[in-house]
Enzyme design. Structure first.
Site, PDB file in Angstrom:
ATOM      1  N   GLU A   1       0.862  -1.244  -0.195  1.00 27.81           N
ATOM      2  CA  GLU A   1       0.132   0.114   0.158  1.00 27.81           C
ATOM      3  C   GLU A   1       0.730   1.281   0.149  1.00 27.81           C
ATOM      4  O   GLU A   1       1.848   1.227   0.727  1.00 27.81           O
ATOM      5  CB  GLU A   1      -0.884  -0.019   1.269  1.00 27.81           C
ATOM      6  CG  GLU A   1      -1.827   1.204   1.071  1.00 27.81           C
ATOM      7  CD  GLU A   1      -2.998   1.215   2.220  1.00 27.81           C
ATOM      8  OE1 GLU A   1      -2.747   0.592   3.318  1.00 27.81           O
ATOM      9  OE2 GLU A   1      -3.856   2.017   2.476  1.00 27.81           O
TER      10      GLU A   1
ATOM     11  N   GLY B   1       2.987   2.299  10.761  1.00 26.97           N
ATOM     12  CA  GLY B   1       2.697   1.533  12.027  1.00 26.97           C
ATOM     13  C   GLY B   1       2.296   0.044  11.709  1.00 26.97           C
ATOM     14  O   GLY B   1       3.028  -0.761  12.290  1.00 26.97           O
ATOM     15  N   ALA B   2       1.543  -0.296  10.978  1.00 28.64           N
ATOM     16  CA  ALA B   2       1.188  -1.832  10.451  1.00 28.64           C
ATOM     17  C   ALA B   2       0.562  -1.845   9.255  1.00 28.64           C
ATOM     18  O   ALA B   2       0.094  -0.616   8.869  1.00 28.64           O
ATOM     19  CB  ALA B   2       0.765  -2.509  11.589  1.00 28.64           C
TER      20      ALA B   2
ATOM     21  N   GLU C   1      -2.332  -4.051   6.929  1.00 30.91           N
ATOM     22  CA  GLU C   1      -3.551  -5.153   6.940  1.00 30.91           C
ATOM     23  C   GLU C   1      -3.623  -6.194   5.718  1.00 30.91           C
ATOM     24  O   GLU C   1      -4.500  -6.698   5.442  1.00 30.91           O
ATOM     25  CB  GLU C   1      -4.762  -4.430   6.951  1.00 30.91           C
ATOM     26  CG  GLU C   1      -5.413  -3.799   5.532  1.00 30.91           C
ATOM     27  CD  GLU C   1      -4.908  -2.158   5.338  1.00 30.91           C
ATOM     28  OE1 GLU C   1      -3.999  -1.728   5.921  1.00 30.91           O
ATOM     29  OE2 GLU C   1      -5.570  -1.366   4.609  1.00 30.91           O
ATOM     30  N   ASN C   2      -2.307  -6.580   5.181  1.00 30.26           N
ATOM     31  CA  ASN C   2      -2.386  -7.423   4.182  1.00 30.26           C
ATOM     32  C   ASN C   2      -3.231  -8.751   4.447  1.00 30.26           C
ATOM     33  O   ASN C   2      -3.143  -9.170   5.489  1.00 30.26           O
ATOM     34  CB  ASN C   2      -1.040  -7.864   3.795  1.00 30.26           C
ATOM     35  CG  ASN C   2      -0.058  -6.947   3.871  1.00 30.26           C
ATOM     36  OD1 ASN C   2      -0.080  -5.959   3.058  1.00 30.26           O
ATOM     37  ND2 ASN C   2       0.877  -6.896   4.844  1.00 30.26           N
TER      38      ASN C   2
ATOM     39  N   GLU D   1      -5.793  -3.413  12.289  1.00 26.03           N
ATOM     40  CA  GLU D   1      -5.526  -4.293  11.154  1.00 26.03           C
ATOM     41  C   GLU D   1      -6.459  -5.284  11.043  1.00 26.03           C
ATOM     42  O   GLU D   1      -6.870  -5.480  10.083  1.00 26.03           O
ATOM     43  CB  GLU D   1      -3.969  -4.536  11.234  1.00 26.03           C
ATOM     44  CG  GLU D   1      -2.842  -3.519  11.416  1.00 26.03           C
ATOM     45  CD  GLU D   1      -3.116  -2.402  10.476  1.00 26.03           C
ATOM     46  OE1 GLU D   1      -3.557  -2.487   9.380  1.00 26.03           O
ATOM     47  OE2 GLU D   1      -2.654  -1.038  10.848  1.00 26.03           O
TER      48      GLU D   1
ATOM     49  N   GLU E   1     -10.254   4.050   5.912  1.00 29.71           N
ATOM     50  CA  GLU E   1      -9.520   4.368   7.057  1.00 29.71           C
ATOM     51  C   GLU E   1     -10.340   5.035   8.016  1.00 29.71           C
ATOM     52  O   GLU E   1     -10.194   4.683   9.358  1.00 29.71           O
ATOM     53  CB  GLU E   1      -8.093   5.091   6.720  1.00 29.71           C
ATOM     54  CG  GLU E   1      -7.223   4.480   5.855  1.00 29.71           C
ATOM     55  CD  GLU E   1      -6.626   3.261   6.500  1.00 29.71           C
ATOM     56  OE1 GLU E   1      -6.828   2.907   7.658  1.00 29.71           O
ATOM     57  OE2 GLU E   1      -5.939   2.496   5.810  1.00 29.71           O
TER      58      GLU E   1
HETATM   59  N1  0A1 Z   1      -3.365   0.797   5.761  1.00 30.68           N
HETATM   60  C1  0A1 Z   1      -2.314   0.676   6.619  1.00 30.68           C
HETATM   61  C2  0A1 Z   1      -1.465   1.943   6.702  1.00 30.68           C
HETATM   62  C3  0A1 Z   1      -0.186   1.980   5.871  1.00 30.68           C
HETATM   63  C4  0A1 Z   1      -0.091   2.892   4.905  1.00 30.68           C
HETATM   64  C5  0A1 Z   1       0.838   3.003   4.045  1.00 30.68           C
HETATM   65  C6  0A1 Z   1       1.960   1.961   4.205  1.00 30.68           C
HETATM   66  O1  0A1 Z   1       3.208   2.176   3.639  1.00 30.68           O
HETATM   67  C7  0A1 Z   1       3.449   3.107   2.884  1.00 30.68           C
HETATM   68  C8  0A1 Z   1       1.967   1.370   5.333  1.00 30.68           C
HETATM   69  C9  0A1 Z   1       0.860   1.197   6.057  1.00 30.68           C
HETATM   70  C10 0A1 Z   1      -3.134   1.071   7.990  1.00 30.68           C
HETATM   71  O2  0A1 Z   1      -4.106   2.021   8.186  1.00 30.68           O
HETATM   72  O3  0A1 Z   1      -3.019   0.510   9.070  1.00 30.68           O
HETATM   73 ZN    ZN Z   2      -5.930   1.380   8.494  1.00 35.12          ZN
END
Ligand code: 0A1
Ligand code: ZN
Length: 852
Positions: free
Chosen positions: A125, A257-258, A260-261, A294, A316
């Protein structure tokens, strides 16, 4: 190419002309030359379309359609991708096969496939998958993935369920169609802390937290938090997990932070690993919240994803709202709400007041990574909370049920989301939609009147202009109101007033006395509330009596801000505030965690923001002095009571991170912070020497540093923890946030020479640099040396890790608040950044936006 042609616009959206039915990916891992073979079943949806694939930094080894290797004339390659000409493509479903080579060991941007401490991991992401293979890297292209990983590492992971595992090779199949940004691969010498969960329909799910050897003893809390999250999502949203296995991996080098794959969450190790000796109470709370966040994405983000990146707040905002509700249920709801609003004001209101202000759903961007912001996340969550207030708890549940039923498996928009609420509740949300499309924090002014038993509240709303957006229409604002009698009793049940006009009055009849209003209870809308100066609220009364805990705290905050702002301009501490805090300290009935929040003074940055909002230019040095003086006045006035409180709140027995002992510790440490102003750090030193947990150890360390007697403790701490990356991050940060402003820069300059300052590690870089920038008066030195130091380091990081450099550049977003000298110094640094040759797209967009 001009800068402008790089701008992406929501209005340009076009659906992808192919359907991707299935993807097979085969990886042969090698640090310097990983081979990626991709086979994609593509179905043309429109006749004679060229096939556009994204791809960056890939070495193309082979490209074939239905087994026929393409001639160079049949496709066009560029820096950003590859286009296969329409004439080279069959009219029916065909298989596209590519082979590329990539070098994970050389990937310092930590996007795509990279290496961290010898382990392979991915971050896709928002647009990282294009650094792994040629692909339609956009969230509305969803496909089933079948992945084979070959490599030396003992553990080989990807999304979905494992279908084959042997030495050196593993195969994973994910039955759920997903966009490429949810792809993940991990390979390394890892160990698992394992458990299992039985879902509401009785399916058994294997749970694993994968970490480096030695860290498995710090995973128990995260695993339990995961189980609590799974249970909560079943009970509160009716959502069940949908694979046989759920893996979490902790990684030391991670930009955020983390992530969600699907079925394979990847976490910054900071937000997984916890032990009493190494993690603080607030770390535990954050870990629980991020694990939940996540996990909740599995439905809000993965099963239902975003059509395009402009819709980021669809997943989000909703997922933050869900994790905040979860933590509120696990812990003390009102305390969590106060923490969330404080964070919203500190980050989102700050953003919204400056040059980076943007709508929760932006309509253009250059680099999407720059839009993972407090506005998209935290304000996005506030919007969901307002929707819930407008339709009520049952209406909200009905709407969410319809959302999951109608859109499961789809890539959606904010329009789809609002339509669900309109259809399930019958309400018209056209005006409400401005919360998503318009930038800026509305200012809500209130005045009141009482005559013949009738009480009238009159509100006026105004949203200032923001970059690219002029005058804005009135918003639909839910305003939760209570009315109190002169003894503090509630005269009515909390009522949600719905404001839809620029100016609007609400009438309450049949009252025997003029009530004291409690407005915006629970912070029912993300607005700045301003009172008619002719009739200000009785904040001390509300702090003592309001039955709404948020507004009780808010009254105390208002008083603290008023007095500290007056002190920054030469005034004295307001006796009514000092007395009100005294009453609170002695109020045995108040919850300790709540009390601690009331005792904490607003930060220097918040005070600067309040001054700016009031049209004054903040002086960082005067603010620092005033805040110290107010804390000293409180400590002097209530020394005995604070000292008794400090003793009474000591927690006995072994450390537990639960809300109750954590609340006691937070109150104890709030008392310690005040007492430090008059005991020279003696209590803090004693606590530092005796502490058996990181919460107290770190807080005490901060206080001795702030008292100017911290050198020995800093050395002791470093000796003890130098082998622990996560704890050493705290060591770097705390001495900068806590130190006297005039020493902050010299400390920072010394710390960058420390052999443990591994600046390529995002956590370490952030600890030092954000710790320094958080020292408000230290960063804003009037000679500009703080700005220069910070900008130098951003420029150094940018070529390696543009994402982190760009995010951290927001330290400069507040330039307009300050005096002309500081403004021009900050702008000069931004201009120097903007003019740097070879600057990343990320940092270039940020510096240009901040310069305006
Ligand atoms: N979707 C994740 C946040 C996230 C976005 C970008 C990243 O790398 C560029 C990494 C994580 C979340 O909302 O936790
Ligand atoms: Zn998120």
């Amino acid at each position: 190419m001009t800068q402008n042609t790089l701008t992406k616009r929501l209005s340009d959206y076009q659906p992808y002309p192919f359907e991707l039915e299935m993807v097979r990916l085969d990886f042969r891992l090698d640090p310097d030359a990983t081979q990626v073979r991709a086979r994609m079943a593509m179905r043309p949806l429109r006749a004679a379309s060229a096939l556009e694939l994204d791809g960056e930094g890939l070495v193309l080894r082979k490209i074939a359609v239905d087994g026929r290797v393409l001639a160079a004339s049949e496709y066009t390659q560029s820096d950003t991708g590859l286009v296969i000409h329409a004439a080279a493509l069959p009219a029916q479903t065909f298989t596209l096969e590519t082979e590329v080579e990539i070098a994970p060991a050389a990937n310092t941007a930590l996007e795509g496939l990279y290496m961290s401490n010898g382990m392979y991991c991915t971050q896709c992401e928002a647009e990282g998958f294009r650094k792994i293979t040629y692909y339609p890297d956009r969230p509305d292209v969803m496909a089933r993935f079948h992945v084979t990983v070959a490599g030396d590492a003992p553990v080989l992971l990807s999304n979905g369920n494992p279908v084959a595992q042997e030495t050196g090779r593993a195969e994973w199949v994910d039955p759920w169609p997903k966009p490429a940004y949810l792809f993940a691969l991990v390979a390394g010498d890892l160990v698992a802390h394992s458990g299992s969960f039985t879902t509401m329909s009785g399916r058994e799910v294997a749970l694993n937290i994968w970490v480096r050897k030695g860290d498995e003893t710090r995973c128990a809390f995260a695993l339990e938090a995961l189980k609590r999250s799974m249970t909560w999502d079943e009970q509160v949203y009716g959502r069940e997990y949908d694979l046989d296995i759920f893996n979490i991996v902790a990684v030391d080098d991670f930009n955020m932070g983390a992530m969600e794959n699907k079925g394979l969450n990847i976490f910054n190790s900071k937000w997984v690993l916890a032990s009493p000796e190494t993690a603080t109470d607030s770390d535990y709370e954050r870990i629980e919240g991020i694990i939940a966040h996540e996990y909740f994405h599995n439905w809000t983000g993965n099963r239902i994803t975003c059509r395009d990146w402009f819709q980021l707040c669809l997943k989000e905002g909703l997922t933050v709202y869900r994790d905040q509700s979860f933590t509120a249920d696990m812990r003390l709801g009102p305390v969590k709400r106060i923490e969330d609003v404080s964070a919203l004001r500190a980050r989102q209101f700050r953003e919204d007041r400056g040059p980076l202000s943007h709508p929760p759903r932006p309509d253009h961007y250059k680099e999407i990574n720059n839009f993972y912001t407090a506005t998209v996340y935290e304000k996005g969550a506030e919007i969901v909370g307002m929707l819930r207030q407008l339709v009520g708890p049952q209406g909200y549940r009905d709407a969410l049920d319809l959302y999951f039923e109608r859109h499961d498996g789809q890539a959606c928009t904010i329009e789809d989301w609002l339509k669900v609420f309109e259809d399930s509740s019958g309400r018209d949300l056209r005006q409400f939609k401005h919360w998503y499309t318009d930038a800026g924090t509305p200012r809500l002014q209130v005045s009141d009147d009482f005559k013949d038993g009738t009480y009238t509240l009159e509100f006026t709303q105004k949203t200032d202009q923001t970059p690219g957006q002029g005058d804005k229409p009135a918003r639909h604002i839910p305003i939760a109101v209570g009315l109190l009698s002169d003894t503090g009793a509630d005269l009515i049940e909390t009522k949600i007033l719905e404001m839809t006009e620029p100016r609007q009055s609400f009438v309450f009849e049949g009252l025997s006395q003029r009530p004291v209003p409690s407005i915006l209870r629970g912070f029912s809308a993300p607005v700045v509330l301003e009172f008619d100066t002719g009739h200000p609220p009785d904040s001390a009364f509300l702090l003592a009596h309001d039955s709404d805990p948020f507004n009780r705290w808010e009254a105390g905050r208002r008083l603290a801000l008023q007095t500290v702002v007056a002190m920054a301009q030469g005034g004295a501490a307001d006796p009514s505030y000092v007395a009100a805090i005294g009453a609170l300290i002695k109020d045995g009935a108040a919850d300790p965690a709540f009390c601690a929040l009331c005792l904490a003074l607003p930060s220097e940055d918040q005070i600067a923001q309040a001054l700016h909002e009031a049209g004054k230019s903040p002086d960082p040095v005067a603010i620092h002095r005033a805040r110290e003086a107010l804390a000293t006045a409180l400590a002097n006035a209530h020394e005995d009571a604070l000292s008794a409180l400090y003793d009474a709140m000591a927690v006995s027995g072994p450390y537990r991170p639960d809300p109750e002992p954590a609340g006691q510790r937070s109150l104890r440490l709030a008392a310690l912070a005040l007492l430090r102003r008059i005991d020279g750090g003696a209590r803090a030193q004693a606590l530092f020497d005796a502490a058996d947990n990181m919460t107290e150890s770190l807080a005490a360390l901060g206080q001795v540093v702030a008292a100017g007697v911290g050198e020995a403790a800093l050395a002791t701490f470093r000796d003890r923890w130098q082998g622990d990356r996560l704890v050493m991050d705290k060591w770097f940060a705390i001495q900068l946030t806590a130190s006297a402003p005039d020493q902050a820069l010299s400390r920072a300059e010394k710390l960058v020479q420390d052999p443990l300052f591994d600046w390529k590690n995002p956590n370490r870089f952030r600890s030092l640099m954000s710790g320094f920038a958080a020292n408000h008066a230290g960063f804003h030195r009037v000679d500009g040396a703080g700005y220069r130091f910070y900008a130098d380091w951003l420029l150094r990081l940018d070529p390696l890790n543009p994402q982190v450099a760009a995010r951290m550049s927001t330290a400069f977003e507040t330039w307009a608040r300050y005096d002309l000298t500081r403004q021009s110094l900050m702008r000069a640094e931004l201009a120097r950044i903007a003019q740097t040759e070879g600057l990343s797209r990320d940092l270039s967009e940020m510096s240009a936006r901040m310069l305006g």
